[in-house]
Structures are given as C-alpha cells and as structure tokens.
Write a protein that holds these residues in place. Structure first.
Motif, PDB file in Angstrom:
ATOM      1  N   THR A   3      53.846  40.873  30.769  1.00 62.25           N
ATOM      2  CA  THR A   3      53.497  40.008  31.901  1.00 62.25           C
ATOM      3  C   THR A   3      53.299  40.790  33.205  1.00 62.25           C
ATOM      4  O   THR A   3      52.658  40.299  34.123  1.00 62.25           O
ATOM      5  CB  THR A   3      54.565  38.905  32.109  1.00 62.25           C
ATOM      6  OG1 THR A   3      55.856  39.494  31.996  1.00 62.25           O
ATOM      7  CG2 THR A   3      54.403  37.793  31.095  1.00 62.25           C
ATOM      8  N   ASP A   4      53.851  42.009  33.304  1.00 60.87           N
ATOM      9  CA  ASP A   4      53.581  42.851  34.480  1.00 60.87           C
ATOM     10  C   ASP A   4      52.222  43.517  34.315  1.00 60.87           C
ATOM     11  O   ASP A   4      51.375  43.473  35.201  1.00 60.87           O
ATOM     12  CB  ASP A   4      54.652  43.948  34.640  1.00 60.87           C
ATOM     13  CG  ASP A   4      56.005  43.345  34.992  1.00 60.87           C
ATOM     14  OD1 ASP A   4      56.019  42.245  35.570  1.00 60.87           O
ATOM     15  OD2 ASP A   4      57.038  43.972  34.661  1.00 60.87           O
ATOM     16  N   GLU A   5      52.029  44.103  33.144  1.00 69.60           N
ATOM     17  CA  GLU A   5      50.782  44.827  32.866  1.00 69.60           C
ATOM     18  C   GLU A   5      49.564  43.891  32.926  1.00 69.60           C
ATOM     19  O   GLU A   5      48.497  44.262  33.378  1.00 69.60           O
ATOM     20  CB  GLU A   5      50.918  45.434  31.445  1.00 69.60           C
ATOM     21  CG  GLU A   5      49.792  46.320  30.986  1.00 69.60           C
ATOM     22  CD  GLU A   5      49.707  47.615  31.778  1.00 69.60           C
ATOM     23  OE1 GLU A   5      48.621  48.194  31.726  1.00 69.60           O
ATOM     24  OE2 GLU A   5      50.692  48.021  32.423  1.00 69.60           O
ATOM     25  N   TYR A   6      49.787  42.653  32.448  1.00 69.50           N
ATOM     26  CA  TYR A   6      48.691  41.684  32.393  1.00 69.50           C
ATOM     27  C   TYR A   6      48.901  40.555  33.406  1.00 69.50           C
ATOM     28  O   TYR A   6      48.620  39.403  33.120  1.00 69.50           O
ATOM     29  CB  TYR A   6      48.523  41.134  30.969  1.00 69.50           C
ATOM     30  CG  TYR A   6      48.024  42.189  30.030  1.00 69.50           C
ATOM     31  CD1 TYR A   6      46.669  42.357  29.778  1.00 69.50           C
ATOM     32  CD2 TYR A   6      48.918  43.086  29.434  1.00 69.50           C
ATOM     33  CE1 TYR A   6      46.200  43.362  28.953  1.00 69.50           C
ATOM     34  CE2 TYR A   6      48.465  44.104  28.604  1.00 69.50           C
ATOM     35  CZ  TYR A   6      47.115  44.228  28.368  1.00 69.50           C
ATOM     36  OH  TYR A   6      46.653  45.235  27.564  1.00 69.50           O
ATOM     37  N   ASP A   7      49.447  40.899  34.567  1.00 70.29           N
ATOM     38  CA  ASP A   7      49.613  39.932  35.654  1.00 70.29           C
ATOM     39  C   ASP A   7      48.274  39.204  35.847  1.00 70.29           C
ATOM     40  O   ASP A   7      47.231  39.853  35.980  1.00 70.29           O
ATOM     41  CB  ASP A   7      49.987  40.734  36.922  1.00 70.29           C
ATOM     42  CG  ASP A   7      50.206  39.838  38.122  1.00 70.29           C
ATOM     43  OD1 ASP A   7      49.446  38.856  38.283  1.00 70.29           O
ATOM     44  OD2 ASP A   7      51.133  40.119  38.911  1.00 70.29           O
ATOM     45  N   LEU A   9      46.825  37.924  38.210  1.00 71.76           N
ATOM     46  CA  LEU A   9      46.052  38.250  39.415  1.00 71.76           C
ATOM     47  C   LEU A   9      45.297  39.577  39.263  1.00 71.76           C
ATOM     48  O   LEU A   9      44.393  39.887  40.028  1.00 71.76           O
ATOM     49  CB  LEU A   9      46.957  38.272  40.647  1.00 71.76           C
ATOM     50  CG  LEU A   9      47.599  36.915  40.979  1.00 71.76           C
ATOM     51  CD1 LEU A   9      48.432  36.999  42.248  1.00 71.76           C
ATOM     52  CD2 LEU A   9      46.546  35.808  41.123  1.00 71.76           C
ATOM     53  N   LYS A  10      45.667  40.361  38.229  1.00 74.56           N
ATOM     54  CA  LYS A  10      44.925  41.605  37.979  1.00 74.56           C
ATOM     55  C   LYS A  10      43.651  41.320  37.180  1.00 74.56           C
ATOM     56  O   LYS A  10      42.826  42.220  36.955  1.00 74.56           O
ATOM     57  CB  LYS A  10      45.799  42.591  37.192  1.00 74.56           C
ATOM     58  CG  LYS A  10      46.938  43.185  37.996  1.00 74.56           C
ATOM     59  CD  LYS A  10      47.644  44.243  37.144  1.00 74.56           C
ATOM     60  CE  LYS A  10      48.872  44.789  37.833  1.00 74.56           C
ATOM     61  NZ  LYS A  10      49.781  45.471  36.894  1.00 74.56           N
ATOM     62  N   GLY A  11      43.545  40.100  36.671  1.00 70.94           N
ATOM     63  CA  GLY A  11      42.310  39.694  35.978  1.00 70.94           C
ATOM     64  C   GLY A  11      42.141  40.279  34.585  1.00 70.94           C
ATOM     65  O   GLY A  11      41.032  40.403  34.085  1.00 70.94           O
ATOM     66  N   LYS A  12      43.257  40.651  33.941  1.00 72.50           N
ATOM     67  CA  LYS A  12      43.144  41.215  32.584  1.00 72.50           C
ATOM     68  C   LYS A  12      43.695  40.227  31.561  1.00 72.50           C
ATOM     69  O   LYS A  12      44.711  39.576  31.813  1.00 72.50           O
ATOM     70  CB  LYS A  12      43.972  42.507  32.484  1.00 72.50           C
ATOM     71  CG  LYS A  12      43.272  43.704  33.064  1.00 72.50           C
ATOM     72  CD  LYS A  12      43.799  45.062  32.595  1.00 72.50           C
ATOM     73  CE  LYS A  12      45.255  45.249  32.435  1.00 72.50           C
ATOM     74  NZ  LYS A  12      45.712  46.607  32.183  1.00 72.50           N
ATOM     75  N   GLN A 211      47.536  31.934  36.063  1.00 73.04           N
ATOM     76  CA  GLN A 211      48.006  32.245  37.419  1.00 73.04           C
ATOM     77  C   GLN A 211      48.772  31.085  38.057  1.00 73.04           C
ATOM     78  O   GLN A 211      49.498  31.274  39.025  1.00 73.04           O
ATOM     79  CB  GLN A 211      46.838  32.670  38.305  1.00 73.04           C
ATOM     80  CG  GLN A 211      45.925  31.568  38.752  1.00 73.04           C
ATOM     81  CD  GLN A 211      44.604  32.113  39.302  1.00 73.04           C
ATOM     82  OE1 GLN A 211      43.923  32.919  38.672  1.00 73.04           O
ATOM     83  NE2 GLN A 211      44.254  31.690  40.494  1.00 73.04           N
TER      84      GLN A 211
END
Ligand SMILES: Cc1ncc(C[n+]2csc(CCOP(=O)(O)OP(=O)(O)O)c2C)c(N)n1
Length: 361
Positions: A3-7, A9-12, A211
C-alpha cells in the motif's frame, strides 16, 4: 508494504501476472502448488456454474441472475487469503468467493430460484446472506468486524461491493466508522466499470476509487482485478494489517463484467463490442492457466479433465437444487423481521386465500 509502494496518489496499479501470463518474480506470492491448482479448478467450476445459471434462467428454471463471468480472480484472490475464522460479506455477484468459502453451488442456485433455503449455509461457513440493496452490506461488515475487535478475536471481515456502491451513503458511513474505530475490515470494491449501464466515469470524478480510502484515514490500493496473484497479495497484506489491529484497507479491484448486469439486462445497448473484446483478452482464467503451465503444474490433459469434471459437477448441483419442493407461500415473508409486522401478516393471509396472485405478479 504494497500500500506504500502502490499509494493510489502515485497512480500505479498493482499487477503481478500480466495479461499474457508473465509473472513479476519479485512480487510473486509464495502460494503452495496444491492451493494454486485448487484455485484454478475453482475458477473453472465457477465459470461453468455461472454460464449454466444464465442458461437455466433462459429456460425459465431460475429467476433473475447476476453473471460473474470475468470477475473470478477478483473474487477468489481475497477469498484465498482469508483464514477459517474470517467473515465474508457479499453483495450478489460473488459466486467464486462463496464456493471457495464452502457455500454449495446448489444452494446458490436455490437462492436464485427464489427459495430462501439457498441462504441456509452450513454451520461453520462464515458467509452472510446476499445483500441486493446496493451497499447495505457495508455497515453490516463493519459491525461484524467491530464486534470481533471488541471480543478480541483474531478474525477479520472481507466485504465485496461494486463501483456503483461507492455512491451510496452506506459506503461513506461504513468506511468512515471503520477508519475512526480501526475495525479489522477489508473493503473489496469490484470496479467492473459499470453500475448496470452507468459507466465508472459517471460514478465519481475521483481518478481512482482506491484513493477514497485516504480521506477516511486508511490505506487504499488499486489492483488488477483479473490477476489472481495480485488480488491475493493485496488481500493478504490487508488481512494481516486488520489482524494486527492496524485497521481497515480499501482494495479497488480493476476488473470487468463480461456478461450482462443481470439476465434482465442487455449490455449491448450501452457497451461497444470492441471494449468487450479487449477485456476478453484479459480473461483472468486464461492468464492463470498460462502461469500454471509455465510452472509445469498444468497440461492440456489436466485442462480437458477439469472441463469435463466441471460440467458433470454442475449438472449434479442443478439436479440437487431442482429436487427441492417449491417453498410455502409465507416463506417469502419470513426472513426479514424476527417478528412479522401486521402489514406483512395481512399480505400472507391474502396470498393464502388467493395463491395465484404470486404467479400473476
Ligand atoms: C439501494 C439500491 N438502489 C438501486 C438498486 C438497483 N440496482 C441493483 S444493482 C445496481 C447497480 C450496482 O452497481 P455496482 O455497485 O457497480 O455493482 P455491480 O452490479 O456492477 O456488480 C443497481 C442500481 C438496488 N439494488 N439497491
């Protein structure tokens, strides 16, 4: 943490198995071979049972039915990651998940045949009955998980709903409560791109559904919902967070409903053939099969055997469902209130005297 890596808001978006069955070795979850095989067979069985339900409806042998074709990985991934004591709270389009948790197919058929016996699951199966009023199951799921927290049980609750469900008050109230009280809830939004004919773009102006979790104060993640490995990995992490006491997670499963909304719908009136074709190429079963073949766990022979087994099994389940007598007239009214209110009792009396009213509608 995924969930950090694919936050969001990072759009991933999290994907582990791409549409051609190629796996991301770094993210590949460690799932025992026998579990992978059982999962694949369950997906094939769910697809077969689902297609059969549509045919039964067309023959007048089953009432309205919501097909889940195309959403098998989206449903099964989280179910695979669940423990025995966890609760599964579903909407109405989650056949593969129900099957994995121990609901017999014949009971699912019976439910859509209008027989409440269909919701009478085996004692040890922690699955709630279907909730057709959109998102009404979300507050129930939050309540169940809050109860397990108060009782200091190590169980979590997984609740499924659709993209359309995110516009309901129940979604907002449920997720808000879950955030404030840090309930052990895993919210799985099956974003299948449509709420009946309404496209996702008209449902919310937010760029992703994932989000929305951030505003409620907990993590969200957008996952390729046709990738069983990614759905499993995201749910596993979310369930661990829930059991640690660190609260809820929202998983947006980015998927597609390949069939009609229900057997009363005609999706060709609002979707282009090209779009359906593109999503058919991203079929969750097809890519999982390639993965198993590459791992030398699957052959053309086992595929043939499995397809035949699925057909035979489904035919037996149909027979079992059809062997039940039609329910008594007052069954229709029984399962909402502990004590039947006077206006319902009055309706039961009218029907007893004029049973044809039920058939005439
Ligand atoms: C409260 C409520 N409003 C309207 C309906 C009629 N209805 C049934 S399903 C549906 C769309 C649901 O869309 P979504 O939440 O995206 O789930 P999906 O059907 O795509 O799985 C609607 C509007 C309903 N069942 N309940």
């Amino acid at each position: 943490m995924l969930t950090d890596e694919y936050d969001p808001l990072k759009g991933k978006m999290l994907q582990i198995l791409d549409k051609d069955g190629k796996v991301d070795k770094i993210l590949e979850p460690d799932i025992p071979d026998d579990l992978l095989i059982r999962a694949y067979k369950t997906m094939v069985l769910a697809r077969t049972a689902d297609e059969k339900a549509v045919r039964l409806q067309r023959q007048g042998k089953l009432g309205a039915y919501p097909p889940s074709k195309g959403q098998e990985a989206s449903q099964l991934g989280p179910a695979l990651a669940m423990g025995e004591k966890d609760w599964l709270v579903w909407a109405f389009r989650e056949l593969a998940a129900l099957m994995w948790r121990g609901v017999p197919i014949w009971r699912a058929y019976l439910y859509w045949m209008g027989n409440e016996e269909g919701s009478n699951y085996p004692e040890n199966v922690r699955v709630t009955p279907s909730a057709v009023p959109v998102s009404s199951q979300i507050p129930h799921a939050v309540g169940i998980s809050y109860a397990s927290k108060l009782r200091k049980e190590a169980s979590a609750t997984v609740v499924y709903f659709g993209d359309g469900g995110t516009s309901e008050g129940d979604f907002n109230e449920g997720l808000n409560f879950a955030g404030v009280f840090k309930t052990p809830t895993v919210f799985v939004c099956q974003n299948n791109q449509y709420a009946i004919s309404l496209p996702r773009s008209r449902q919310t102006a937010a760029r992703t559904i994932a989000q929305k979790a951030l505003a409620f104060g907990f993590p969200g993640i957008q996952v390729d919902g046709n990738d069983i490995l990614a759905m499993y990995a995201a749910a596993k992490e979310a369930l661990e967070r829930a059991r640690r006491g660190d609260g809820p997670t929202l998983i947006e499963s980015y998927t597609y409903r390949l069939g009609d909304h229900t057997t009363s719908d005609d999706a060709t009136r609002y979707r282009l053939d090209q779009e359906v074709k593109e999503w058919t190429e991203r079929d969750p079963i097809k890519r999982f099969k390639i993965y198993l073949e590459k791992k030398r766990l699957w052959t053309d022979g086992t595929e043939k055997e499995t397809l035949a087994w699925a057909q035979t099994t489904v035919e037996e389940e149909v027979k079992k469902a059809q062997s039940f007598p039609s329910p008594a007239i007052d069954e229709v009214f029984k399962h909402t209130y502990a004590e039947m209110p006077p206006e319902l009792r009055e309706q039961v009396e009218v029907l007893r005297q004029r049973p044809n009213l039920l058939r005439e509608g």
